[in-house]
Scaffold this active site. Structure first.
Site, short mmCIF file in Angstrom:
data_model
loop_
_atom_site.label_atom_id
_atom_site.label_comp_id
_atom_site.label_asym_id
_atom_site.label_seq_id
_atom_site.Cartn_x
_atom_site.Cartn_y
_atom_site.Cartn_z
N ASP A 1 4.16 -43.45 -3.20
CA ASP A 1 2.91 -42.89 -3.69
C ASP A 1 3.08 -41.46 -4.22
OD1 ASP A 1 1.64 -45.21 -3.09
OD2 ASP A 1 0.73 -44.51 -1.24
N ASN B 1 -8.44 -38.28 3.12
CA ASN B 1 -9.85 -38.49 3.45
C ASN B 1 -10.03 -39.47 4.61
OD1 ASN B 1 -12.87 -38.52 2.71
ND2 ASN B 1 -12.31 -40.67 2.48
#
Length: 254
Positions: free
Chosen positions: A43, A157
Site C-alpha cells: 500500500d 481512521n
C-alpha cells in the site's frame, strides 16, 4: 493486446525480482509513455504511485509484493494483460490540504488516504474545528484529529475507531485521535464538499504537525482540508475483488 504498460517496483527484493520477471515476459515501456502503470509492492508504493501520476491520466494496477496489500491485487504472472483488460475501474479523488505554519509560510499537499494533525510533544494538542465557516468544536483536547477519504477510512481512521465509509459514498470521516476532552466525542461524518478548518490553540506551548499521506509540515497554526474536485486517479481491480467489496468486507472483519 496493445495496452502500453510500465512496471514499477517497491524497494524490496521480492518486488524487484517480480519486475524483472514480468519485463522479460511482457512488452513494456517507460512510465511516461505507458497507459497503465503496474505497481509491484504494498500500500505504501500504491500511495506513492497515485501521487506520482495524479496529473497524468494513467490508470494504476497494483500487485501485492509488499507487507500490506489492501490497495493491490493478488500477485500472479499468468494472463496479466487479460486481467488488466477485464479489470474494474475505480476513480478516487484526493483531499487538498493547505497549512499555515508558525513561521508564516503556507504549504499545500494532496492526500488520497487522510490528512491528520498530531501533537509534537508530551503536551496534548488543543484544537478548534470549523466546518464550512462555522465553529463546531471550540476546543478539542487530544493527541490529534484526522480527515479521511473513503479509501483512507480503513487505514489510520479505522485504527482511531473512526467509521468505515463505502468507497463510492460522497462522504468524509472526521475522527479524533485519543480525545481527552470532550472524552465521549467520537467524530463526525461529513459531506464530501465540506470545508474543514482546524486551528491550533496555544501553538507555542502545544506544537502540532500536519500530515497529508506521507507529506509532513511541523509547527502548524491552521490547516484547511477539502476534497480536490479537479483531479482524480483511476485504480484497476480484478473482478470480484474491487475496492468497494474490500471496504465492505472490512466492516465484517473481527
Amino acid at each position: 493486446m496493445s495496452i502500453k504498460v510500465a512496471f514499477i517496483a517497491a524497494d524490496n527484493d521480492s518486488a524487484r525480482r517480480a519486475r524483472r520477471r514480468l519485463m522479460r515476459r511482457y512488452p513494456s515501456t517507460t512510465p511516461e509513455e505507458a497507459e497503465i502503470i503496474i505497481a509491484l509492492g504494498g500500500d505504501g508504493l500504491m500511495l506513492q504511485t497515485l501521487h506520482r501520476f495524479v496529473s497524468q491520466q494513467k490508470a494504476i494496477y497494483g500487485m501485492n509484493r509488499g507487507s500490506l496489500g489492501f490497495l493491490t491485487n493478488s500477485y500472479a504472472e499468468e494472463g496479466l494483460l487479460e486481467r488488466i483488460a477485464k479489470a474494474e475501474r475505480t476513480e478516487i479523488r484526493p483531499l487538498r490540504m493547505q497549512a499555515l505554519t508558525r513561521d508564516g509560510n503556507g504549504h499545500r499537499a494532496l492526500a488520497f488516504n487522510d490528512v491528520y494533525l498530531l501533537r509534537e510533544t508530551f503536551q496534548t494538542a488543543k484544537l478548534r474545528i470549523s466546518i464550512d465557516g462555522i465553529v463546531r468544536m471550540s476546543e478539542l483536547i487530544c493527541d490529534g484529529v484526522l480527515v479521511a477519504t473513503p479509501v483512507g477510512s480503513t487505514a489510520y481512521n479505522l485504527s482511531a475507531h473512526g467509521p468505515i465509509l463505502p468507497i463510492n459514498s460522497p462522504l468524509l470521516a472526521l475522527t479524533p485521535i485519543s480525545a481527552f476532552r470532550p472524552r465521549r466525542w467520537r467524530g463526525a461524518i461529513l459531506p464530501q464538499q465540506a470545508k474543514v478548518r482546524i486551528e491550533v490553540i496555544e501553538p507555542d506551548k502545544r506544537p502540532v504537525s500536519a500530515v497529508a499521506d506521507h507529506t509532513e509540515f511541523r509547527d502548524v497554526m491552521q490547516v484547511d482540508v477539502e476534497q480536490d474536485t479537479e483531479v482524480s486517479v483511476t485504480m484497476l481491480f480484478d473482478p470480484g475483488h474491487n475496492l468497494a467489496d474490500r471496504v465492505l468486507a472490512e466492516q465484517f472483519f473481527y
